[in-house]
Design a protein around this motif. Sequence first.
Motif, PDB file in Angstrom:
ATOM      1  N   GLY A  19       0.780  -1.225   0.000  1.00 44.04           N
ATOM      2  CA  GLY A  19       0.000   0.000   0.000  1.00 44.04           C
ATOM      3  C   GLY A  19       0.812   1.275   0.000  1.00 44.04           C
ATOM      4  O   GLY A  19       0.271   2.355  -0.076  1.00 44.04           O
ATOM      5  N   ARG A  20       2.131   1.154   0.105  1.00 41.83           N
ATOM      6  CA  ARG A  20       2.950   2.359   0.134  1.00 41.83           C
ATOM      7  C   ARG A  20       3.393   2.780  -1.252  1.00 41.83           C
ATOM      8  O   ARG A  20       4.008   3.819  -1.408  1.00 41.83           O
ATOM      9  CB  ARG A  20       4.185   2.137   1.014  1.00 41.83           C
ATOM     10  CG  ARG A  20       3.810   1.961   2.468  1.00 41.83           C
ATOM     11  CD  ARG A  20       5.016   1.811   3.312  1.00 41.83           C
ATOM     12  NE  ARG A  20       5.747   0.607   2.909  1.00 41.83           N
ATOM     13  CZ  ARG A  20       6.779   0.121   3.571  1.00 41.83           C
ATOM     14  NH1 ARG A  20       7.218   0.724   4.635  1.00 41.83           N
ATOM     15  NH2 ARG A  20       7.391  -0.966   3.162  1.00 41.83           N
ATOM     16  N   GLY A  21       3.117   1.946  -2.265  1.00 34.69           N
ATOM     17  CA  GLY A  21       3.441   2.305  -3.636  1.00 34.69           C
ATOM     18  C   GLY A  21       4.907   2.223  -3.978  1.00 34.69           C
ATOM     19  O   GLY A  21       5.339   2.776  -4.960  1.00 34.69           O
ATOM     20  N   GLU A  22       5.704   1.516  -3.164  1.00 33.25           N
ATOM     21  CA  GLU A  22       7.123   1.382  -3.458  1.00 33.25           C
ATOM     22  C   GLU A  22       7.312   0.393  -4.588  1.00 33.25           C
ATOM     23  O   GLU A  22       6.539  -0.524  -4.767  1.00 33.25           O
ATOM     24  CB  GLU A  22       7.878   0.888  -2.221  1.00 33.25           C
ATOM     25  CG  GLU A  22       7.846   1.866  -1.074  1.00 33.25           C
ATOM     26  CD  GLU A  22       8.506   1.310   0.172  1.00 33.25           C
ATOM     27  OE1 GLU A  22       9.090   0.220   0.099  1.00 33.25           O
ATOM     28  OE2 GLU A  22       8.425   1.959   1.206  1.00 33.25           O
ATOM     29  N   SER A  23       8.364   0.570  -5.341  1.00 35.02           N
ATOM     30  CA  SER A  23       8.680  -0.350  -6.427  1.00 35.02           C
ATOM     31  C   SER A  23       9.784  -1.296  -5.991  1.00 35.02           C
ATOM     32  O   SER A  23      10.626  -0.949  -5.178  1.00 35.02           O
ATOM     33  CB  SER A  23       9.152   0.416  -7.656  1.00 35.02           C
ATOM     34  OG  SER A  23       8.106   1.193  -8.159  1.00 35.02           O
ATOM     35  N   LEU A  24       9.760  -2.459  -6.574  1.00 36.14           N
ATOM     36  CA  LEU A  24      10.817  -3.424  -6.312  1.00 36.14           C
ATOM     37  C   LEU A  24      12.005  -3.109  -7.200  1.00 36.14           C
ATOM     38  O   LEU A  24      11.858  -2.815  -8.372  1.00 36.14           O
ATOM     39  CB  LEU A  24      10.319  -4.836  -6.626  1.00 36.14           C
ATOM     40  CG  LEU A  24       9.138  -5.323  -5.793  1.00 36.14           C
ATOM     41  CD1 LEU A  24       8.665  -6.668  -6.315  1.00 36.14           C
ATOM     42  CD2 LEU A  24       9.519  -5.433  -4.336  1.00 36.14           C
ATOM     43  N   ASP A  25      13.193  -3.172  -6.660  1.00 36.75           N
ATOM     44  CA  ASP A  25      14.400  -2.943  -7.443  1.00 36.75           C
ATOM     45  C   ASP A  25      14.790  -4.197  -8.214  1.00 36.75           C
ATOM     46  O   ASP A  25      15.434  -4.112  -9.234  1.00 36.75           O
ATOM     47  CB  ASP A  25      15.555  -2.530  -6.533  1.00 36.75           C
ATOM     48  CG  ASP A  25      15.315  -1.174  -5.904  1.00 36.75           C
ATOM     49  OD1 ASP A  25      15.798  -0.960  -4.785  1.00 36.75           O
ATOM     50  OD2 ASP A  25      14.648  -0.339  -6.538  1.00 36.75           O
ATOM     51  N   ALA A  26      14.426  -5.354  -7.708  1.00 43.39           N
ATOM     52  CA  ALA A  26      14.772  -6.621  -8.339  1.00 43.39           C
ATOM     53  C   ALA A  26      13.691  -7.625  -7.989  1.00 43.39           C
ATOM     54  O   ALA A  26      12.924  -7.413  -7.063  1.00 43.39           O
ATOM     55  CB  ALA A  26      16.127  -7.086  -7.829  1.00 43.39           C
ATOM     56  N   PRO A  27      13.638  -8.724  -8.734  1.00 39.71           N
ATOM     57  CA  PRO A  27      12.639  -9.743  -8.393  1.00 39.71           C
ATOM     58  C   PRO A  27      12.798 -10.212  -6.959  1.00 39.71           C
ATOM     59  O   PRO A  27      13.908 -10.330  -6.459  1.00 39.71           O
ATOM     60  CB  PRO A  27      12.956 -10.879  -9.374  1.00 39.71           C
ATOM     61  CG  PRO A  27      13.660 -10.218 -10.500  1.00 39.71           C
ATOM     62  CD  PRO A  27      14.432  -9.083  -9.886  1.00 39.71           C
ATOM     63  N   SER A  28      11.687 -10.463  -6.309  1.00 44.61           N
ATOM     64  CA  SER A  28      11.695 -10.955  -4.946  1.00 44.61           C
ATOM     65  C   SER A  28      11.702 -12.474  -4.988  1.00 44.61           C
ATOM     66  O   SER A  28      10.735 -13.091  -5.415  1.00 44.61           O
ATOM     67  CB  SER A  28      10.454 -10.446  -4.218  1.00 44.61           C
ATOM     68  OG  SER A  28      10.391 -10.985  -2.923  1.00 44.61           O
ATOM     69  N   LEU A  29      12.794 -13.075  -4.571  1.00 47.21           N
ATOM     70  CA  LEU A  29      12.934 -14.519  -4.626  1.00 47.21           C
ATOM     71  C   LEU A  29      12.544 -15.164  -3.311  1.00 47.21           C
ATOM     72  O   LEU A  29      12.863 -14.658  -2.245  1.00 47.21           O
ATOM     73  CB  LEU A  29      14.385 -14.897  -4.944  1.00 47.21           C
ATOM     74  CG  LEU A  29      14.957 -14.395  -6.255  1.00 47.21           C
ATOM     75  CD1 LEU A  29      16.416 -14.819  -6.375  1.00 47.21           C
ATOM     76  CD2 LEU A  29      14.149 -14.911  -7.428  1.00 47.21           C
ATOM     77  N   THR A  30      11.870 -16.293  -3.415  1.00 46.33           N
ATOM     78  CA  THR A  30      11.582 -17.102  -2.230  1.00 46.33           C
ATOM     79  C   THR A  30      12.771 -18.020  -1.994  1.00 46.33           C
ATOM     80  O   THR A  30      13.657 -18.144  -2.841  1.00 46.33           O
ATOM     81  CB  THR A  30      10.318 -17.948  -2.448  1.00 46.33           C
ATOM     82  OG1 THR A  30      10.585 -18.912  -3.466  1.00 46.33           O
ATOM     83  CG2 THR A  30       9.119 -17.083  -2.839  1.00 46.33           C
TER      84      THR A  30
END
Length: 103
Positions: A19-30
């Motif tokens: 909800g904060r509208g931040e963007s990911l810099d890279a894919p989020s890996l599990t």
Amino acid sequence: MTAPDAQPVGRLGESDGDGRGESLDAPSLTRSDERLLAYLDDVGTDYPAFVASNTGLYADHVESRLEALAAAGLVERVTGETVYRLTDAGRAALRDDCPRWSD
């Protein structure tokens, strides 16, 4: 039953969903994603069933994660059969994400 870490791999520029509208810099890996990428980095190419067998993950989970990783451009199908390999983007994501999971 879905594994607790079975979430979609985020793409560059997507909202992180809090909800904060931040963007990911890279894919989020599990953790599973990291294991799959590291395995493919080691062996080159492999079938999902062998990936599952050699990583200790359930076959259904491996197939769904490989599909998500392929959609994110981190792995790719090599042939008309379902054989996957790591892409340069996947290698970079693995390298960049490893410190997060290091114990």
